[in-house]
Motif scaffolding. Sequence first.
Motif, PDB file in Angstrom:
ATOM      1  N   ALA A  30      -8.902  -4.730  -4.527  1.00  0.00           N
ATOM      2  CA  ALA A  30      -7.964  -5.483  -5.361  1.00  0.00           C
ATOM      3  C   ALA A  30      -8.261  -6.979  -5.345  1.00  0.00           C
ATOM      4  CB  ALA A  30      -6.533  -5.252  -4.897  1.00  0.00           C
ATOM      5  N   THR A  31      -9.037  -7.421  -4.383  1.00  0.00           N
ATOM      6  CA  THR A  31      -9.422  -8.824  -4.368  1.00  0.00           C
ATOM      7  C   THR A  31     -10.540  -9.001  -5.379  1.00  0.00           C
ATOM      8  OG1 THR A  31     -11.056  -8.532  -2.612  1.00  0.00           O
ATOM      9  CG2 THR A  31      -8.783  -9.024  -1.930  1.00  0.00           C
ATOM     10  N   LEU A  32     -11.100 -10.154  -5.426  1.00  0.00           N
ATOM     11  CA  LEU A  32     -12.136 -10.425  -6.415  1.00  0.00           C
ATOM     12  C   LEU A  32     -13.503  -9.875  -6.015  1.00  0.00           C
ATOM     13  CD1 LEU A  32     -11.021 -14.028  -7.358  1.00  0.00           C
ATOM     14  CD2 LEU A  32     -10.405 -11.875  -8.450  1.00  0.00           C
ATOM     15  N   ALA A  59      -3.348   4.360  -1.164  1.00  0.00           N
ATOM     16  CA  ALA A  59      -4.235   3.587  -2.042  1.00  0.00           C
ATOM     17  C   ALA A  59      -3.439   2.605  -2.899  1.00  0.00           C
ATOM     18  CB  ALA A  59      -5.052   4.528  -2.934  1.00  0.00           C
ATOM     19  N   THR A  60      -2.313   3.052  -3.420  1.00  0.00           N
ATOM     20  CA  THR A  60      -1.468   2.176  -4.236  1.00  0.00           C
ATOM     21  C   THR A  60      -0.942   1.013  -3.407  1.00  0.00           C
ATOM     22  OG1 THR A  60      -0.821   4.023  -5.665  1.00  0.00           O
ATOM     23  CG2 THR A  60       0.606   2.086  -5.673  1.00  0.00           C
ATOM     24  N   ALA A  61      -0.493   1.292  -2.196  1.00  0.00           N
ATOM     25  CA  ALA A  61       0.029   0.228  -1.327  1.00  0.00           C
ATOM     26  C   ALA A  61      -1.055  -0.801  -1.006  1.00  0.00           C
ATOM     27  CB  ALA A  61       0.591   0.827  -0.038  1.00  0.00           C
ATOM     28  N   GLY A  62      -2.225  -0.322  -0.606  1.00  0.00           N
ATOM     29  CA  GLY A  62      -3.314  -1.246  -0.287  1.00  0.00           C
ATOM     30  C   GLY A  62      -3.739  -2.073  -1.482  1.00  0.00           C
ATOM     31  N   ASN A  63      -3.859  -1.433  -2.640  1.00  0.00           N
ATOM     32  CA  ASN A  63      -4.297  -2.132  -3.843  1.00  0.00           C
ATOM     33  C   ASN A  63      -3.243  -3.119  -4.326  1.00  0.00           C
ATOM     34  OD1 ASN A  63      -5.430  -1.854  -7.008  1.00  0.00           O
ATOM     35  ND2 ASN A  63      -6.939  -1.662  -5.385  1.00  0.00           N
ATOM     36  N   THR A  64      -1.974  -2.754  -4.215  1.00  0.00           N
ATOM     37  CA  THR A  64      -0.894  -3.661  -4.613  1.00  0.00           C
ATOM     38  C   THR A  64      -0.842  -4.868  -3.682  1.00  0.00           C
ATOM     39  OG1 THR A  64       0.377  -1.827  -5.531  1.00  0.00           O
ATOM     40  CG2 THR A  64       1.583  -3.849  -5.044  1.00  0.00           C
ATOM     41  N   LEU A 136       2.364  -2.807  -8.884  1.00  0.00           N
ATOM     42  CA  LEU A 136       2.571  -1.515  -8.227  1.00  0.00           C
ATOM     43  C   LEU A 136       2.561  -0.385  -9.250  1.00  0.00           C
ATOM     44  CD1 LEU A 136       3.531  -0.051  -5.491  1.00  0.00           C
ATOM     45  CD2 LEU A 136       5.785  -0.200  -6.530  1.00  0.00           C
ATOM     46  N   ILE A 137       3.273  -0.557 -10.342  1.00  0.00           N
ATOM     47  CA  ILE A 137       3.326   0.486 -11.379  1.00  0.00           C
ATOM     48  C   ILE A 137       1.938   0.718 -11.980  1.00  0.00           C
ATOM     49  CG2 ILE A 137       4.203   1.051 -13.684  1.00  0.00           C
ATOM     50  CD1 ILE A 137       6.789  -0.419 -12.887  1.00  0.00           C
ATOM     51  N   GLY A 138       1.266  -0.354 -12.374  1.00  0.00           N
ATOM     52  CA  GLY A 138      -0.053  -0.228 -12.992  1.00  0.00           C
ATOM     53  C   GLY A 138      -1.069   0.414 -12.066  1.00  0.00           C
ATOM     54  N   LYS A 139      -1.085  -0.004 -10.816  1.00  0.00           N
ATOM     55  CA  LYS A 139      -2.065   0.528  -9.869  1.00  0.00           C
ATOM     56  C   LYS A 139      -1.753   1.981  -9.507  1.00  0.00           C
ATOM     57  CE  LYS A 139      -3.157  -4.071  -8.234  1.00  0.00           C
ATOM     58  NZ  LYS A 139      -4.584  -4.152  -8.393  1.00  0.00           N
TER      59      LYS A 139
END
Length: 156
Positions: A30-32, A59-64, A136-139
């Motif tokens: 999720a970072t650059l 995965a959602t939590a980490g990416n968010t 959160l929703i999008g990821k």
Amino acid sequence: MQAWLDALLALLALPQYGLSTLFIAAFISATLLPIGSEPILFGLLHLNPEMFWTAIGVATAGNTLGGMLDWWMGYGAHQVVDKYHHSSHHTRVIAWLEKLGPKACLLSWLPLFGDPLCAVAGWLRLPFWPCAFYMLIGKFLRYVTMTTVLLYIWPV
């Protein structure tokens, strides 16, 4: 090659490494940095299909959380002068993002553009918690869709 891939997937799916590896990969992706977490998610689910919703949640939590870090980096970078500040493209994009507000963070799932979008949301000082909610929703939708499609193509 297949044996090497199977060994790698088995290592990443070990209970002591699986979910933590997935969380770290999702956060970093999720970072650059150009790292994808989908192969790790797919490998984990290929070997442990009963962990579908748990793995999607991790995965959602980490990416968010990674997207939220991007927001804060963008917020801090607001003090830096942008060399494209007066270009017409820059002005149009900023106007579009300001018009959409935090809902623009629904697009944080997009490859190449989603992570910088989170940073720009912070740079524009869009409200943090609504942005985090839309990230959160999008990821979440991205992980559910991509994982379902991958598991449909390569069933367990």
